[in-house]
Design a protein around this motif. Structure first.
Motif, PDB file in Angstrom:
ATOM      1  N   ASP A 171       0.843  -1.198   0.000  1.00 41.07           N
ATOM      2  CA  ASP A 171       0.000   0.000   0.000  1.00 41.07           C
ATOM      3  C   ASP A 171       0.875   1.244   0.000  1.00 41.07           C
ATOM      4  OD1 ASP A 171      -1.865   1.969   0.305  1.00 41.07           O
ATOM      5  OD2 ASP A 171      -2.943   1.008   1.951  1.00 41.07           O
ATOM      6  N   LEU A 204      -4.299  -2.228  -7.792  1.00 47.45           N
ATOM      7  CA  LEU A 204      -5.699  -2.398  -7.423  1.00 47.45           C
ATOM      8  C   LEU A 204      -6.369  -1.052  -7.636  1.00 47.45           C
ATOM      9  CD1 LEU A 204      -4.341  -4.822  -5.860  1.00 47.45           C
ATOM     10  CD2 LEU A 204      -6.096  -4.490  -4.118  1.00 47.45           C
ATOM     11  N   ASN A 205      -7.277  -0.988  -8.564  1.00 53.75           N
ATOM     12  CA  ASN A 205      -7.891   0.287  -8.909  1.00 53.75           C
ATOM     13  C   ASN A 205      -9.008   0.633  -7.929  1.00 53.75           C
ATOM     14  OD1 ASN A 205      -6.283   0.712 -11.272  1.00 53.75           O
ATOM     15  ND2 ASN A 205      -7.508  -0.857 -12.296  1.00 53.75           N
ATOM     16  N   ARG A 206      -8.607   1.272  -6.834  1.00 54.80           N
ATOM     17  CA  ARG A 206      -9.581   1.685  -5.830  1.00 54.80           C
ATOM     18  C   ARG A 206     -10.530   2.726  -6.408  1.00 54.80           C
ATOM     19  NH1 ARG A 206      -6.856   2.992  -0.023  1.00 54.80           N
ATOM     20  NH2 ARG A 206      -8.849   4.119   0.072  1.00 54.80           N
ATOM     21  N   ASP A 233     -12.202   4.938  -4.959  1.00 51.91           N
ATOM     22  CA  ASP A 233     -12.086   6.226  -4.274  1.00 51.91           C
ATOM     23  C   ASP A 233     -10.774   6.933  -4.596  1.00 51.91           C
ATOM     24  OD1 ASP A 233     -10.700   4.222  -2.937  1.00 51.91           O
ATOM     25  OD2 ASP A 233     -10.907   5.182  -0.979  1.00 51.91           O
ATOM     26  N   CYS A 258      -2.820   3.930  -5.367  1.00 50.43           N
ATOM     27  CA  CYS A 258      -3.535   2.661  -5.230  1.00 50.43           C
ATOM     28  C   CYS A 258      -2.583   1.549  -4.805  1.00 50.43           C
ATOM     29  CB  CYS A 258      -4.191   2.281  -6.558  1.00 50.43           C
ATOM     30  SG  CYS A 258      -5.597   3.326  -7.004  1.00 50.43           S
ATOM     31  N   VAL A 316     -10.612  -5.614  -4.755  1.00 48.99           N
ATOM     32  CA  VAL A 316     -11.360  -4.353  -4.723  1.00 48.99           C
ATOM     33  C   VAL A 316     -12.841  -4.631  -4.442  1.00 48.99           C
ATOM     34  CG1 VAL A 316     -12.138  -2.377  -6.103  1.00 48.99           C
ATOM     35  CG2 VAL A 316      -9.750  -3.124  -6.216  1.00 48.99           C
ATOM     36  N   GLY A 365     -14.292  -4.846  -0.936  1.00 50.21           N
ATOM     37  CA  GLY A 365     -14.560  -3.607  -0.204  1.00 50.21           C
ATOM     38  C   GLY A 365     -15.881  -2.954  -0.557  1.00 50.21           C
ATOM     39  N   GLN A 366     -16.600  -3.491  -1.539  1.00 55.37           N
ATOM     40  CA  GLN A 366     -17.908  -2.950  -1.917  1.00 55.37           C
ATOM     41  C   GLN A 366     -18.958  -3.594  -1.017  1.00 55.37           C
ATOM     42  OE1 GLN A 366     -18.225  -0.531  -3.939  1.00 55.37           O
ATOM     43  NE2 GLN A 366     -16.640  -0.600  -5.521  1.00 55.37           N
ATOM     44  N   PHE A 410     -17.759   1.845  -0.514  1.00 58.16           N
ATOM     45  CA  PHE A 410     -16.459   1.188  -0.652  1.00 58.16           C
ATOM     46  C   PHE A 410     -15.612   1.436   0.587  1.00 58.16           C
ATOM     47  CE2 PHE A 410     -11.926   1.358  -1.647  1.00 58.16           C
ATOM     48  CZ  PHE A 410     -11.740   0.055  -2.097  1.00 58.16           C
ATOM     49  N   PRO A 422     -11.602   0.278   2.045  1.00 56.44           N
ATOM     50  CA  PRO A 422     -10.336  -0.346   1.630  1.00 56.44           C
ATOM     51  C   PRO A 422      -9.980  -1.539   2.516  1.00 56.44           C
ATOM     52  CG  PRO A 422      -9.882   1.654   2.861  1.00 56.44           C
ATOM     53  CD  PRO A 422     -11.379   1.580   2.717  1.00 56.44           C
ATOM     54  N   HIS A 448      -8.480  -4.145   1.980  1.00 64.23           N
ATOM     55  CA  HIS A 448      -7.163  -4.768   1.806  1.00 64.23           C
ATOM     56  C   HIS A 448      -6.226  -4.392   2.950  1.00 64.23           C
ATOM     57  CE1 HIS A 448      -6.477  -0.724   0.255  1.00 64.23           C
ATOM     58  NE2 HIS A 448      -5.210  -0.918   0.580  1.00 64.23           N
TER      59      HIS A 448
END
Length: 311
Positions: free
Chosen positions: A25, A53-55, A57, A65, A119, A122-123, A132, A134, A136
């Motif tokens: 991260d 990882l295409n966050r 937010d 990301c 990803v 987190g939804q 969302f 995070p 991870h």
């Protein structure tokens, strides 16, 4: 978290036909000359080894990301140096909310699919639809895993995920195709308290380092905090709210006293009266508890112990 524990994970949980990843991260600091810096890993392992990882937010700041870094592809062995460095960094970040090393994963899925799945974890459903989080991040993932009855949650196509935990050790999440557990609203509710849980965990660790004269319930095991420390912290926060406390400082004060002195401290007549005063806004709970010295706490704990023995 130690190099030996990470090496044991690789030896025992990572299948030779799978890819071994470390999840990093960049929102946590990492020096440019660190071998674990993402650009350094690109140079060492190749650009194809790094998958972001295409966050949702952070869509406008892709450099912030998290990234999956393939340490070993099927049929190859990971660098022992990188395993050791990542384990040491995970241990170093124990007291930090943002942890650079978010775990080690073994999977047969293509890295792009794996990235999208992490990803998607987190939804989470909320009353107004979906939000969302995070998850991870190690603490958030530890809290999310705690909402399931076992570590066998919706992790597949991740076969095994070694997560650095708040206790200072690691927990292995196991993914299986048949486990497609749906996320409930309670999962999002837990995530909303992640920052407060982090604050309580940090206060707990600091308190354990102090030479306290009287703290009969203090953790004295081999790890920084007891197993399931994050779940314990979350439960403490919820129970403090059930008593009527709403200010974060009051909630953390009561929780820390219960963790260090007695789990039923809030049931003591004198302490309960002070909690009621804090609920009514007469004064902060820390101020109300300040006159209690070690002798007074010892009497309170003795009263609770005696009452428990009579039940």
């Amino acid at each position: 978290m130690t190099p030996a524990s990470v090496q044991a994970f690789v030896a025992e949980q990572h299948a030779p036909d799978a890819t071994l990843y470390v999840l990093l991260d960049p929102l946590a600091d990492c020096a440019a000359d660190d071998p674990l810096h993402i650009e350094a890993l690109r140079q060492t392992l190749g650009n194809d080894a790094v998958m972001p990882l295409n966050r949702p937010d952070l869509i406008h700041t892709p450099s912030a990301c998290p990234v999956l870094v393939a340490l070993a592809t099927p049929g190859t062995s990971p660098s022992q140096e990188l395993l050791t460095l990542s384990a040491l960094r995970a241990h170093e970040d124990l007291d930090r909310y943002k942890r650079y090393v978010c775990g080690w994963l073994s999977s047969n899925a293509p890295s792009r699919d794996l990235s999208a799945h992490i990803v998607s974890l987190g939804q989470l459903p909320v009353e107004q639809g979906q939000a969302f989080f995070p998850v991870h991040e190690p603490l958030r993932l530890e809290l999310l895993a705690g909402t399931f009855r076992s570590n066998e949650g919706p992790w597949w196509p991740i076969r095994h995920w070694l997560v650095p935990t708040s206790s200072g050790t690691g927990s292995v999440l196991v993914g299986k195709p048949e486990h497609r557990t749906a996320m409930g609203i309670c999962a999002a509710a837990v995530q909303l308290d992640a920052l407060m849980v982090s604050s309580l965990l940090n206060s707990w660790r600091r308190a354990l380092r102090l030479p306290l004269a009287y703290a009969p319930a203090r953790w004295s095991g081999p790890t920084a905090l007891p197993p399931q420390a994050a779940a314990q912290a979350y439960i403490q926060i919820q129970q403090a709210r059930q008593l009527g406390l709403s200010h974060q400082d009051d909630i953390l004060t009561l929780a820390l006293h219960r963790l260090m002195l007695h789990p039923h401290l809030h049931q003591h007549t004198g302490v309960r009266a002070l909690i009621e005063q804090a609920v009514q806004g007469q004064a902060p709970l820390s101020q109300l508890l300040a006159p209690y010295n070690d002798n007074a706490w010892q009497r309170a704990v003795s009263d609770l112990t005696h009452a428990g023995a009579l039940q």
